[in-house]
Scaffold this motif. Structure first.
Motif, mmCIF file in Angstrom:
data_model
loop_
_atom_site.group_PDB
_atom_site.id
_atom_site.type_symbol
_atom_site.label_atom_id
_atom_site.label_comp_id
_atom_site.label_asym_id
_atom_site.label_seq_id
_atom_site.Cartn_x
_atom_site.Cartn_y
_atom_site.Cartn_z
ATOM 1 N N VAL A 123 -3.613 0.716 6.649
ATOM 2 C CA VAL A 123 -3.591 0.164 5.287
ATOM 3 C C VAL A 123 -2.279 0.609 4.641
ATOM 4 N N VAL A 124 -1.567 -0.338 4.063
ATOM 5 C CA VAL A 124 -0.302 -0.014 3.375
ATOM 6 C C VAL A 124 -0.448 -0.444 1.921
ATOM 7 N N TRP A 125 -0.242 0.531 0.993
ATOM 8 C CA TRP A 125 -0.471 0.206 -0.425
ATOM 9 C C TRP A 125 0.572 0.860 -1.305
ATOM 10 N N ASN A 126 1.187 0.021 -2.138
ATOM 11 C CA ASN A 126 1.949 0.545 -3.271
ATOM 12 C C ASN A 126 1.627 -0.356 -4.463
ATOM 13 N N PRO A 127 1.139 0.234 -5.577
ATOM 14 C CA PRO A 127 0.682 -0.585 -6.697
ATOM 15 C C PRO A 127 1.790 -1.284 -7.485
ATOM 16 N N TRP A 128 3.043 -0.786 -7.328
ATOM 17 C CA TRP A 128 4.191 -1.267 -8.099
ATOM 18 C C TRP A 128 3.920 -1.141 -9.603
ATOM 19 N N CYS A 167 1.033 4.699 0.135
ATOM 20 C CA CYS A 167 -0.177 4.985 0.930
ATOM 21 C C CYS A 167 -0.028 4.304 2.281
ATOM 22 N N VAL A 168 -0.155 5.089 3.344
ATOM 23 C CA VAL A 168 -0.169 4.536 4.707
ATOM 24 C C VAL A 168 -1.379 5.176 5.368
ATOM 25 N N ASP A 169 -2.471 4.405 5.432
ATOM 26 C CA ASP A 169 -3.768 4.967 5.805
ATOM 27 C C ASP A 169 -4.165 4.559 7.221
ATOM 28 N N ALA A 170 -4.323 5.522 8.106
ATOM 29 C CA ALA A 170 -4.925 5.219 9.422
ATOM 30 C C ALA A 170 -6.388 4.881 9.151
ATOM 31 N N ALA A 171 -6.846 3.753 9.659
ATOM 32 C CA ALA A 171 -8.156 3.255 9.207
ATOM 33 C C ALA A 171 -8.846 2.427 10.269
ATOM 34 N N ALA A 172 -10.137 2.198 10.034
ATOM 35 C CA ALA A 172 -10.921 1.213 10.804
ATOM 36 C C ALA A 172 -11.580 0.355 9.732
ATOM 37 N N SER A 210 7.866 -5.024 -4.237
ATOM 38 C CA SER A 210 6.797 -5.471 -5.162
ATOM 39 C C SER A 210 5.477 -4.869 -4.643
ATOM 40 N N GLU A 211 4.386 -5.142 -5.381
ATOM 41 C CA GLU A 211 3.082 -4.581 -4.982
ATOM 42 C C GLU A 211 2.735 -5.014 -3.568
ATOM 43 N N VAL A 212 2.264 -4.062 -2.779
ATOM 44 C CA VAL A 212 1.817 -4.336 -1.402
ATOM 45 C C VAL A 212 0.446 -3.720 -1.238
ATOM 46 N N ASP A 213 -0.507 -4.537 -0.684
ATOM 47 C CA ASP A 213 -1.852 -4.006 -0.451
ATOM 48 C C ASP A 213 -2.385 -4.734 0.775
ATOM 49 N N ARG A 214 -2.132 -4.186 1.960
ATOM 50 C CA ARG A 214 -2.389 -4.913 3.209
ATOM 51 C C ARG A 214 -3.112 -4.037 4.227
ATOM 52 N N VAL A 215 -3.887 -4.716 5.053
ATOM 53 C CA VAL A 215 -4.504 -4.037 6.197
ATOM 54 C C VAL A 215 -3.884 -4.622 7.465
ATOM 55 N N TYR A 216 -3.005 -3.848 8.118
ATOM 56 C CA TYR A 216 -2.418 -4.289 9.389
ATOM 57 C C TYR A 216 -3.452 -4.007 10.473
ATOM 58 N N THR A 218 -4.116 8.160 2.612
ATOM 59 C CA THR A 218 -3.009 9.124 2.675
ATOM 60 C C THR A 218 -1.892 8.775 1.707
ATOM 61 N N TYR A 219 -1.711 9.608 0.677
ATOM 62 C CA TYR A 219 -0.644 9.377 -0.311
ATOM 63 C C TYR A 219 0.584 10.192 0.102
ATOM 64 N N LEU A 220 1.580 9.507 0.676
ATOM 65 C CA LEU A 220 2.804 10.200 1.082
ATOM 66 C C LEU A 220 3.773 10.278 -0.103
#
Ligand code: TA6
Length: 294
Positions: free
Chosen positions: A234-239, A259-264, A199-205, A158-160
């Motif tokens: 999933v939270v992602w910003n490429p910076w 990007c804030v992605d509801a995910a499994a 800064s760049e964030v690419d994480r799976v909470y 999801t690209y907000l």
């Protein structure tokens, strides 16, 4: 259904003027506008429109995997395939407890080629709905059609659209563990206050609550994300640096997206023959004045 540069799209409209456009390529939502006509999703100005490949932005269906692995294309093939209207009930108006919604039902089944790279018989039924208040919701139902058991990971990528990433906060993920994709999925624990970005964030909470808020007061609206059957976010910003490596992404565009992605993702979902999994997502864009009481 309308033909958009040769691509079939379905436009959903709410009585107050909100709209959503669903492309049959990838089952991708390519636009979601509120009743003032403001676009709520990010699409890169450099997006490459080459059906059936997903264009950079919108909301993409990532299945049967989210992430990278040997054989499958990144984030799976579902977002790069041509879906069909689910002829059982393609366009439905249905009233339910939250008032009237307009929906479209799409379906994806594996092609012969898909079965070569992922030998599992599945049916992926996707319902995209727009409520009378302009909320956008998704229901994905994935069924194992009498194959052997199979496992998959999944994300609503999801690209907000945000006003300025440095003004954005995420509430609801505090104190959770996350896997950091920037350090080969090393596990960390988030600190106790809202997540901000510098800064760049690419994480799976992982094991996240079913309600997450993305607050963007500059743009006078914030997003409330509600999910079911999707334990991770999933939270992602490429910076800046990563942005420059993507041909279909402008160098400065990282400032206007998140990007804030509801995910499994952390734990794959396994279906025995005949079993069906359901993953639901609802997005609301609320004006900042009342986002605090969401
Ligand atoms: O975690 C999100 C992520 O996997 C990032 O690493 C980045 O690759 C992003 O998805 C976008 O992926 P895409 O295939 O859409 O370029």
């Amino acid at each position: 259904v309308r033909d958009w540069n040769g691509v079939a799209q379905v436009v959903l409209r709410s009585p107050r003027g909100a709209s959503a456009r669903v492309s049959l390529h990838g089952g991708q939502v390519v636009s979601w506008r509120n009743d003032r006509g403001e676009e709520l999703l990010f699409t890169s100005s450099k997006a490459i429109f080459k059906p059936p490949n997903a264009m950079r932005g919108g909301i993409q269906m990532c299945f049967p995997q989210f992430g990278y692995s040997g054989t499958l294309e990144r984030h799976g093939f579902a977002r790069n395939r041509i879906w069909a209207l689910d002829d059982e009930h393609p366009l439905v108006n249905h009233n339910n407890d939250s008032g009237s919604k307009v929906s479209v039902d799409l379906i994806l089944k594996p092609s012969e080629d898909d079965l070569k790279c992922w030998p599992h018989c599945f049916e992926f039924r996707l319902r995209v709905s727009l409520s009378k208040d302009g909320d956008l919701s998704f229901m994905s139902r994935i069924r194992n059609v009498n194959g052997k058991p199979f496992s998959f990971s999944f994300a609503y990528h999801t690209y907000l659209s945000v006003s300025d990433i440095s003004e954005v906060r995420i509430e609801g993920l505090e104190t959770l563990d996350y896997l950091d994709n920037l350090t080969h999925k090393e596990r960390f624990t988030e600190q106790g206050d809202a997540i901000t970005f510098e800064s760049e964030v690419d994480r799976v909470y992982v094991s996240s609550p079913n309600v997450v808020a993305v607050l963007d007061h500059e743009k006078k609206h914030s997003f409330v994300i509600r999910k079911e059957g999707l334990p991770d976010v999933v939270v992602w910003n490429p910076w800046e640096k990563k942005s420059k490596t993507m041909v279909d992404f402008g160098d400065e565009e990282y400032k206007q997206m998140l990007c804030v992605d509801a995910a499994a993702v952390e734990r794959a979902i396994t279906l025995k023959p005949g079993e069906e999994w359901t993953g639901k997502l609802e997005l609301s864009a609320v004006s900042s004045t009342n986002c605090s009481d969401q």
